[in-house]
Design an enzyme around this catalytic site. Structure first.
Site, PDB file in Angstrom:
ATOM      1  N   SER A 153       0.816  -1.777   0.142  1.00 51.30           N
ATOM      2  CA  SER A 153       0.099  -0.496  -0.388  1.00 51.30           C
ATOM      3  C   SER A 153       0.680   1.460  -0.095  1.00 51.30           C
ATOM      4  CB  SER A 153      -0.479   0.277   1.300  1.00 51.30           C
ATOM      5  OG  SER A 153      -1.278   1.100   1.159  1.00 51.30           O
ATOM      6  N   TYR A 166      -2.262  -0.073  11.183  1.00 47.84           N
ATOM      7  CA  TYR A 166      -2.140  -0.692   9.800  1.00 47.84           C
ATOM      8  C   TYR A 166      -0.423  -0.399   8.773  1.00 47.84           C
ATOM      9  CZ  TYR A 166      -3.423  -0.610   4.837  1.00 47.84           C
ATOM     10  OH  TYR A 166      -3.533  -0.103   3.135  1.00 47.84           O
TER      11      TYR A 166
END
Length: 320
Positions: A153, A166
């Protein structure tokens, strides 16, 4: 033609007929990736934690003409992963491409995280890439051929506020992937790191939220709908397949993900300043010392905005 372009062309493989394993392949981005490889003539093996979801995905892909195998498998569990890889090899004989897509997302203020949240982030983001990779590498190295694509990501490249858990997982996964890309080419295995921005789909239903959950859900969901920030699962899937074909070490999916990573690398202090300003516009954290439990977005909606739930399920991300 430049030397880099010539080398990329030399690495290119024909995907038709290849066996592609996709973790988290039953829905969302994983299912879009499966469809993209199917269009390129590949044979497929998909897995996910929910066996019913995988069964429906397999049936859908078979209707599209796929030669596909699917099984329930928690990619964070090495025993389940090893069993799944053995099944795939028994079915197809080889594994040419592994796409590590399985993962979860975590949203909320860092100061309200609990230790178990950090463990869960590593389990569902990093270990879901580590275990499948380690399971297929002996096979690929013995053949001196393989392609591994790790979907990380842009969150593994830059410190996005209210996504600390995250970042724990994505930074670990990105570093792991980039190191493999250095070490494995001598064995005939090329590793690609894909860094997409947020996707426009129903992902918030499966995101874990802490802090002021309803407010966190709102900003995160609405942020994903912004066209200049987000991209589609289909576009990301095309980049994944193209990276696998060419053995690209790293691919950004959109202009914003490419620019954001470069800005962080070239001017980290300026990037930190900008993100600190963004942080001040997000929901405030609790009083010092307080923590909150993570809850899935679906649970947040069922509690507060039940009418929005069906909208997200059927139409993707639209403002409720």
């Amino acid at each position: 033609m430049s030397g880099a372009a010539a080398a990329r062309r030399a690495r290119r493989i024909e995907l038709r007929g290849r066996v592609v394993v996709i973790t988290g392949g039953g829905r969302g981005l994983g299912f879009a990736i499966a469809r993209e490889f199917l269009q390129r003539g590949c044979r497929l093996a998909i897995c996910g934690r929910d066996g019913d979801v995988i069964a429906r995905a397999v049936a859908d892909l078979q209707r599209r003409g796929a030669d596909v195998f699917g099984a329930a498998c928690d990619a964070s569990d090495p025993t389940q992963v090893q069993a799944f890889i053995v099944q795939v090899l028994e079915r197809f004989g080889v594994i040419d491409v592994l796409v590590n897509n399985a993962g979860q997302c975590f949203v909320g203020p860092a100061v309200e995280l609990r230790a178990e949240d950090a463990h869960e982030a590593l389990r569902h983001i990093f270990w879901t890439q580590f275990h499948p990779t380690q399971a297929v590498l002996p096979h690929m190295r013995a053949r001196r051929f393989g392609r591994i694509v790790n979907v990380t990501s842009i969150g593994g490249k830059m410190p996005t506020p209210h996504q600390a858990a995250y970042a724990i997982g994505k930074y670990a996964a990105t570093g792991w992937s980039e190191t493999l890309a250095v070490e494995l080419p001598k064995d005939g295995v090329y590793v690609s790191t894909i860094t997409p921005p947020p996707l426009r789909n129903g992902a918030p239903l499966h995101v874990n939220f802490n802090g002021r959950r309803e407010q966190e859900f709102q900003w995160f969901t609405h942020g994903l709908t912004a066209p200049w920030i987000s991209t589609s699962a289909e576009r990301t899937a095309r980049v994944v397949a193209d990276a696998a074909a060419h053995g690209d070490a790293e691919r950004a999916v959109s202009v914003i993900s490419w620019l954001s990573a470069r800005a962080q690398g070239l001017a980290p202090n300026l990037s930190r300043w900008a993100f600190s300003r963004v942080d001040r516009s997000l929901p405030p954290p609790a009083e010092p010392g307080e923590t909150t439990r993570m809850r899935l977005g679906q649970e947040v909606l069922e509690t507060r905005w039940a009418p929005c739930l069906e909208t997200l399920r059927t139409n993707g991300l639209k403002r409720c």
